[in-house]
Design a protein around this motif. Structure first.
Motif, PDB file in Angstrom:
ATOM      1  N   GLY A  44       0.812  -1.211   0.000  1.00  0.00           N
ATOM      2  CA  GLY A  44       0.000   0.000   0.000  1.00  0.00           C
ATOM      3  C   GLY A  44       0.841   1.255   0.000  1.00  0.00           C
ATOM      4  O   GLY A  44       2.071   1.219   0.035  1.00  0.00           O
ATOM      5  N   ARG A  45       0.153   2.370  -0.024  1.00  0.00           N
ATOM      6  CA  ARG A  45       0.814   3.667   0.057  1.00  0.00           C
ATOM      7  C   ARG A  45      -0.165   4.688   0.636  1.00  0.00           C
ATOM      8  O   ARG A  45      -1.392   4.541   0.508  1.00  0.00           O
ATOM      9  CB  ARG A  45       1.338   4.129  -1.306  1.00  0.00           C
ATOM     10  N   PHE A  46       0.412   5.713   1.258  1.00  0.00           N
ATOM     11  CA  PHE A  46      -0.390   6.743   1.900  1.00  0.00           C
ATOM     12  C   PHE A  46       0.166   8.115   1.533  1.00  0.00           C
ATOM     13  O   PHE A  46       1.345   8.267   1.225  1.00  0.00           O
ATOM     14  CB  PHE A  46      -0.385   6.564   3.423  1.00  0.00           C
ATOM     15  N   LEU A  47      -0.695   9.102   1.607  1.00  0.00           N
ATOM     16  CA  LEU A  47      -0.316  10.476   1.308  1.00  0.00           C
ATOM     17  C   LEU A  47      -1.024  11.410   2.276  1.00  0.00           C
ATOM     18  O   LEU A  47      -2.219  11.254   2.552  1.00  0.00           O
ATOM     19  CB  LEU A  47      -0.702  10.840  -0.130  1.00  0.00           C
ATOM     20  N   ALA A  48      -0.272  12.383   2.790  1.00  0.00           N
ATOM     21  CA  ALA A  48      -0.859  13.454   3.594  1.00  0.00           C
ATOM     22  C   ALA A  48      -0.174  14.750   3.193  1.00  0.00           C
ATOM     23  O   ALA A  48       1.055  14.791   3.049  1.00  0.00           O
ATOM     24  CB  ALA A  48      -0.668  13.179   5.079  1.00  0.00           C
ATOM     25  N   GLN A  49      -0.955  15.783   2.967  1.00  0.00           N
ATOM     26  CA  GLN A  49      -0.361  17.058   2.580  1.00  0.00           C
ATOM     27  C   GLN A  49      -1.235  18.219   3.040  1.00  0.00           C
ATOM     28  O   GLN A  49      -2.447  18.074   3.228  1.00  0.00           O
ATOM     29  CB  GLN A  49      -0.137  17.127   1.065  1.00  0.00           C
ATOM     30  N   GLY A  50      -0.585  19.354   3.231  1.00  0.00           N
ATOM     31  CA  GLY A  50      -1.282  20.573   3.592  1.00  0.00           C
ATOM     32  C   GLY A  50      -0.937  21.683   2.622  1.00  0.00           C
ATOM     33  O   GLY A  50       0.180  21.731   2.086  1.00  0.00           O
ATOM     34  N   THR A  51      -1.883  22.577   2.375  1.00  0.00           N
ATOM     35  CA  THR A  51      -1.720  23.653   1.398  1.00  0.00           C
ATOM     36  C   THR A  51      -2.087  24.983   2.043  1.00  0.00           C
ATOM     37  O   THR A  51      -3.038  25.060   2.834  1.00  0.00           O
ATOM     38  CB  THR A  51      -2.612  23.396   0.173  1.00  0.00           C
ATOM     39  N   ALA A  52      -1.324  26.023   1.693  1.00  0.00           N
ATOM     40  CA  ALA A  52      -1.597  27.355   2.234  1.00  0.00           C
ATOM     41  C   ALA A  52      -1.277  28.408   1.193  1.00  0.00           C
ATOM     42  O   ALA A  52      -0.383  28.225   0.361  1.00  0.00           O
ATOM     43  CB  ALA A  52      -0.768  27.600   3.499  1.00  0.00           C
ATOM     44  N   ASP A  53      -2.024  29.513   1.229  1.00  0.00           N
ATOM     45  CA  ASP A  53      -1.688  30.641   0.379  1.00  0.00           C
ATOM     46  C   ASP A  53      -0.467  31.347   0.961  1.00  0.00           C
ATOM     47  O   ASP A  53       0.013  31.004   2.053  1.00  0.00           O
ATOM     48  CB  ASP A  53      -2.868  31.606   0.274  1.00  0.00           C
ATOM     49  N   ASP A  54       0.065  32.333   0.248  1.00  0.00           N
ATOM     50  CA  ASP A  54       1.317  32.959   0.652  1.00  0.00           C
ATOM     51  C   ASP A  54       1.194  33.688   1.987  1.00  0.00           C
ATOM     52  O   ASP A  54       2.165  33.806   2.738  1.00  0.00           O
ATOM     53  CB  ASP A  54       1.784  33.942  -0.434  1.00  0.00           C
ATOM     54  N   GLY A  55       0.007  34.175   2.310  1.00  0.00           N
ATOM     55  CA  GLY A  55      -0.195  34.862   3.577  1.00  0.00           C
ATOM     56  C   GLY A  55      -0.628  33.948   4.703  1.00  0.00           C
ATOM     57  O   GLY A  55      -0.884  34.409   5.816  1.00  0.00           O
ATOM     58  N   PHE A  56      -0.726  32.651   4.432  1.00  0.00           N
ATOM     59  CA  PHE A  56      -1.175  31.657   5.407  1.00  0.00           C
ATOM     60  C   PHE A  56      -2.477  32.093   6.082  1.00  0.00           C
ATOM     61  O   PHE A  56      -2.636  32.026   7.298  1.00  0.00           O
ATOM     62  CB  PHE A  56      -0.081  31.390   6.455  1.00  0.00           C
ATOM     63  N   SER A  57      -3.417  32.573   5.247  1.00  0.00           N
ATOM     64  CA  SER A  57      -4.730  32.984   5.744  1.00  0.00           C
ATOM     65  C   SER A  57      -5.462  31.775   6.309  1.00  0.00           C
ATOM     66  O   SER A  57      -5.384  30.666   5.758  1.00  0.00           O
ATOM     67  CB  SER A  57      -5.547  33.610   4.614  1.00  0.00           C
ATOM     68  N   SER A  58      -6.188  31.968   7.380  1.00  0.00           N
ATOM     69  CA  SER A  58      -6.867  30.846   8.028  1.00  0.00           C
ATOM     70  C   SER A  58      -7.882  30.191   7.110  1.00  0.00           C
ATOM     71  O   SER A  58      -8.031  28.960   7.110  1.00  0.00           O
ATOM     72  CB  SER A  58      -7.547  31.318   9.317  1.00  0.00           C
ATOM     73  N   ASP A  59      -8.584  30.999   6.290  1.00  0.00           N
ATOM     74  CA  ASP A  59      -9.582  30.409   5.396  1.00  0.00           C
ATOM     75  C   ASP A  59      -8.960  29.921   4.088  1.00  0.00           C
ATOM     76  O   ASP A  59      -9.657  29.360   3.243  1.00  0.00           O
ATOM     77  CB  ASP A  59     -10.713  31.392   5.108  1.00  0.00           C
ATOM     78  N   GLY A  60      -7.650  30.148   3.915  1.00  0.00           N
ATOM     79  CA  GLY A  60      -6.974  29.678   2.708  1.00  0.00           C
ATOM     80  C   GLY A  60      -6.269  28.352   2.888  1.00  0.00           C
ATOM     81  O   GLY A  60      -5.667  27.829   1.939  1.00  0.00           O
ATOM     82  N   LEU A  61      -6.319  27.787   4.088  1.00  0.00           N
ATOM     83  CA  LEU A  61      -5.648  26.520   4.349  1.00  0.00           C
ATOM     84  C   LEU A  61      -6.448  25.356   3.767  1.00  0.00           C
ATOM     85  O   LEU A  61      -7.680  25.366   3.756  1.00  0.00           O
ATOM     86  CB  LEU A  61      -5.475  26.318   5.856  1.00  0.00           C
ATOM     87  N   GLY A  62      -5.736  24.353   3.287  1.00  0.00           N
ATOM     88  CA  GLY A  62      -6.366  23.154   2.755  1.00  0.00           C
ATOM     89  C   GLY A  62      -5.538  21.938   3.099  1.00  0.00           C
ATOM     90  O   GLY A  62      -4.394  22.043   3.561  1.00  0.00           O
ATOM     91  N   GLY A  63      -6.087  20.783   2.885  1.00  0.00           N
ATOM     92  CA  GLY A  63      -5.362  19.558   3.192  1.00  0.00           C
ATOM     93  C   GLY A  63      -5.923  18.375   2.454  1.00  0.00           C
ATOM     94  O   GLY A  63      -7.066  18.399   1.970  1.00  0.00           O
ATOM     95  N   LYS A  64      -5.098  17.339   2.332  1.00  0.00           N
ATOM     96  CA  LYS A  64      -5.512  16.123   1.641  1.00  0.00           C
ATOM     97  C   LYS A  64      -4.907  14.915   2.333  1.00  0.00           C
ATOM     98  O   LYS A  64      -3.750  14.955   2.783  1.00  0.00           O
ATOM     99  CB  LYS A  64      -5.059  16.160   0.178  1.00  0.00           C
ATOM    100  N   THR A  65      -5.685  13.859   2.422  1.00  0.00           N
ATOM    101  CA  THR A  65      -5.195  12.582   2.901  1.00  0.00           C
ATOM    102  C   THR A  65      -5.754  11.489   2.001  1.00  0.00           C
ATOM    103  O   THR A  65      -6.908  11.572   1.553  1.00  0.00           O
ATOM    104  CB  THR A  65      -5.592  12.344   4.368  1.00  0.00           C
ATOM    105  N   ALA A  66      -4.912  10.506   1.700  1.00  0.00           N
ATOM    106  CA  ALA A  66      -5.325   9.441   0.791  1.00  0.00           C
ATOM    107  C   ALA A  66      -4.568   8.168   1.128  1.00  0.00           C
ATOM    108  O   ALA A  66      -3.421   8.209   1.596  1.00  0.00           O
ATOM    109  CB  ALA A  66      -5.058   9.838  -0.664  1.00  0.00           C
ATOM    110  N   GLY A  67      -5.210   7.053   0.921  1.00  0.00           N
ATOM    111  CA  GLY A  67      -4.588   5.765   1.175  1.00  0.00           C
ATOM    112  C   GLY A  67      -5.043   4.716   0.187  1.00  0.00           C
ATOM    113  O   GLY A  67      -6.169   4.773  -0.324  1.00  0.00           O
ATOM    114  N   LEU A  68      -4.162   3.764  -0.086  1.00  0.00           N
ATOM    115  CA  LEU A  68      -4.457   2.683  -1.027  1.00  0.00           C
ATOM    116  C   LEU A  68      -3.819   1.411  -0.477  1.00  0.00           C
ATOM    117  O   LEU A  68      -2.624   1.400  -0.158  1.00  0.00           O
ATOM    118  CB  LEU A  68      -3.887   3.011  -2.406  1.00  0.00           C
ATOM    119  N   VAL A  69      -4.606   0.357  -0.348  1.00  0.00           N
ATOM    120  CA  VAL A  69      -4.119  -0.912   0.179  1.00  0.00           C
ATOM    121  C   VAL A  69      -4.426  -2.014  -0.823  1.00  0.00           C
ATOM    122  O   VAL A  69      -5.560  -2.112  -1.322  1.00  0.00           O
ATOM    123  CB  VAL A  69      -4.769  -1.241   1.540  1.00  0.00           C
TER     124      VAL A  69
END
Length: 707
Positions: A164-189
């Motif tokens: 399997g494999r897993f992925l976790a990541q976070g995304t932010a705009d240049d100003g790290f605005s609270s409403d601009g934050l995002g994230g992703k998690t994914a898994g495959l077995v």
């Protein structure tokens, strides 16, 4: 013919192995990959097609930068138009025409009422490679007038046991605005035991608000749909059984849903001063725009059935695309019988369902082994409608499309495969059925008598490939593609009395052809290709803005262009430099005299583009810096306010592999460039609400792990 992994084409290598250790023989082996979208077991260098393959590592790299398959394709392929950075892909083209998006050959497009959501139907985490076949062709049936973008899902586990494999990541705009934050998690077995294997996975992504290069929130398209301020869920399953040494059965299922959160309302911009539209907290009316797709396929393959290769597939695909409601009631939806004009709110939803089957058998002709013959048959049944969900009215009546298509291909190898002749034909037998219906009040509440017009056409393709020395090829090719115009836009806009669908000739099919001459060289450190192409449609499709809604005009269309790609492996171990360039010219017949007289506008064709990239892959480190230069252009015969000023964007990414997995940092729009998107510059010059800036600098930090 051109077929290169994107790390050779564009200098991207998302792998831990040192690139300096790759041999020339290995490069040729990569070039001999079999492309499933080509409907042949022959290696791609035996086919007179222009093909690019984006492998899993390169796709993961681009997805870390920008987040989607369509963004990856648009970034790496110069002749693909810049994306809108919205949920809708309307106006996004390949070589000036709409491509057919597919998953394992299953069409994701809805040509009967094109909702332009086909680029968001699966999470890229579940895609093993993307096969791009350029130019008009009918290999996958209806829809491939600009080419085919086939997303091949992850394969079966290679060895017994659990992986399997897993992925976790976070995304932010240049100003790290609270409403601009995002994230992703994914898994495959995956699990394999003897002849049986199973792979299941899930992915979830939360996207925040987008900010431009000047720190302003980017305006939301609450009607067509957004990727910002949204959530997406994706489920994937693959279950296989090896019947014997050569035969295999696979069941593949995919469900993808992207839904807007509806937290913002649009703030009007000002085109005269250059101020883009923005967004502020608020609750837009109606339901947020949503895209939902479900696919199921059952395939049986046998690589040695009576000495040949057999591929069969039965599939089901269903999509439901909900469009948001405009804050200002749309004039088209008004009906005084329901509410006073100017007060009625409504929103639409596309519903499409496909059933189909594909069957192909290929083998060398007994006694004449130099000749490979392919025979096949495709069947597609598509039912599409567009409803207004707030009032329950029908905007586009239920439309049934049926296509039955036998086809055959021949490939002859001569002089020890230094010369190949290839050609074939496909006979399309299509029917479009529409029941009696009445148009909306905005079109005069016209009664339209239904009908079931039929079309049939034989589509040809052929080509010659010359490979005098291994790694040096030249080819010429001709191929015809086939689709139907956006029937829904035509049927819903009937405003005359006494219309009968059987006599309504504007739903006749679009047949486009693609002629091409190409040359490629893959020798030593150099990997280069150049192709010149031109295509025509005697009765093409042109989208024209009428009363705030795009409608269809049938006009002659001619497109020609040049595409160049060069990659050089430098003396520095692991370092590759690359460039790509595309020049496209499109013209159409505005006065119906059979001669093209004005340019295609930006709603129908992309700008010229220059790609530059430097990629490094050595030991545990991979890195890439890439620049896309979109060149300015004017459109003869169009409103000069829709001329394109051009812009340049640069991205960067770096990844380091440890015993605990890979750590990556990616930056989109590295220099925080402030710009207005291509789509916004070339359309709707009086619309200040759809005047969107592109995303500013975006940071993505990720971790991935395999076992």
């Amino acid at each position: 013919m051109r077929c290169k992994y994107s790390y050779l084409l564009a200098g991207a290598a998302w792998v831990a192995a040192p690139a300096a250790q790759a041999t020339e023989a290995e490069a040729f082996a990569a070039d001999a990959i079999v492309v499933s979208a080509a409907r042949s077991a022959l290696p791609s260098n035996a086919l007179p097609l222009t093909i690019d393959v984006i492998d899993m590592e390169s796709l993961a790299q681009q997805a870390a930068i920008s987040g989607s398959v369509v963004d990856a394709v648009a970034t790496l392929i110069p002749s693909f138009s810049p994306t809108r950075q919205k949920l809708s892909g309307s106006g996004e083209t390949l070589r000036g025409r709409s491509p057919l998006f597919a998953i394992n050959g299953i069409p994701q497009s809805t040509p009967l009422r094109d909702g332009s959501r086909d680029g968001f139907t699966i999470d890229p985490f579940f895609v093993e490679r993307v096969e791009v076949i350029f130019g008009s062709n009918a290999l996958q049936g209806i829809g491939g007038t600009g080419g085919i973008v086939n997303q091949v899902t992850v394969g079966a586990p290679k060895t017994d046991g659990v992986s399997g494999r897993f992925l976790a990541q976070g995304t932010a705009d240049d100003g790290f605005s609270s409403d601009g934050l995002g994230g992703k998690t994914a898994g495959l077995v995956g699990y394999r035991s003897g002849r049986f294997d199973a792979t299941v996975g899930a992915a979830y992504e939360k996207r925040g608000a987008f900010y431009d290069g000047e720190g302003r929130r980017i305006g939301v398209d609450s009607t067509q749909g957004e990727t910002q301020d949204s959530q997406s869920w994706s489920l994937f399953g693959r279950f296989g059984y090896q019947l014997d040494d050569t035969a295999r059965l696979d069941l593949i299922a995919n469900r993808f849903e992207l839904e807007g959160d509806g937290d913002y309302i649009i703030v009007e911009g000002n085109r005269l001063t250059g101020l883009p539209a923005s967004a502020t907290k608020g609750n837009p009316p109606g339901q947020p725009a949503t895209n939902r797709t479900e696919s199921l396929s059952l395939s049986l393959t046998d690589t040695d059935l009576a000495g040949g290769d057999f591929v069969s597939q039965l599939f089901f695909n269903r999509s439901r695309d909900t469009f948001g409601g405009d804050p200002t009631p749309i004039a088209t939806f008004q009906d005084p019988a329901i509410a006073p004009v100017g007060t009625l709110f409504d929103q639409s939803q596309n519903r499409s369902r496909k059933l189909g089957g594909k069957f192909t058998y290929e083998r060398a002709v007994p006694g004449f082994e130099a000749l490979t013959a392919t025979v096949g048959f495709d069947a597609l049944f598509d039912k599409t409608e567009q409803r207004l969900i707030a009032t329950g009215r029908t905007w586009v009546p239920p439309t049934d499309f049926r296509s039955l298509a036998p086809f055959t291909q021949l490939n002859l190898a001569l002089f020890d495969e230094t010369l190949r002749l290839a050609g074939g034909l496909r006979h399309e037998m299509a029917r479009i059925k529409v029941e009696d219906y009445t148009t909306l009040a905005a079109y005069g509440s016209r009664f339209v008598e239904g009908g079931a017009p039929k079309f049939s056409d034989t589509l040809f393709n052929g080509g010659v490939i010359v490979e005098p020395v291994e790694g040096i090829r030249a080819y010429v090719s001709y191929a015809e593609g086939y689709t139907v115009p956006d029937v829904g836009r035509i049927t819903r806009a009937v405003s005359a009395e006494g219309v009968r669908i059987d006599d309504f000739l504007d739903i006749s099919p679009i047949v486009s052809n693609n002629r091409e001459v190409g040359f490629e060289i893959a020798k030593g450190p150099l990997d280069a290709s150049v192709s010149y192409f031109w295509s025509t449609s005697k009765k093409g499709q042109l989208l024209t803005l009428v009363g705030g809604v795009y409608e269809v005009q049938r006009q002659r269309v001619e497109i020609e262009g040049l595409e160049l790609n060069v990659a050089v492996r430098t003396p520095v171990p692991g370092l590759t430099l690359s460039t790509g360039y595309a020049h496209i010219v499109g013209r159409t017949d505005s006065d119906g005299d059979g001669e093209v007289d004005i340019d295609l506008d930006g709603a129908n064709i992309s700008p010229d583009r220059l790609n530059l990239a430097a990629a490094y892959a050595y030991g545990p480190v991979t890195a890439r810096v890439q620049t896309q230069v979109y060149l300015s252009r004017t459109f003869e015969g169009s409103d000069p306010r829709n001329d394109f000023g051009g812009y340049t964007l640069t991205d960067a990414t770096v990844r380091y592999v440890t015993r605990f997995g890979g750590i990556s940092l990616s930056v989109q729009n590295l220099f925080d460039k402030h710009y207005i998107t291509y789509n916004s510059q070339v359309q709707r010059p009086d619309d200040n609400f759809r005047f969107y800036a592109g995303r500013g600098r975006v940071w993505t930090l990720g971790w991935d792990y395999q076992f």
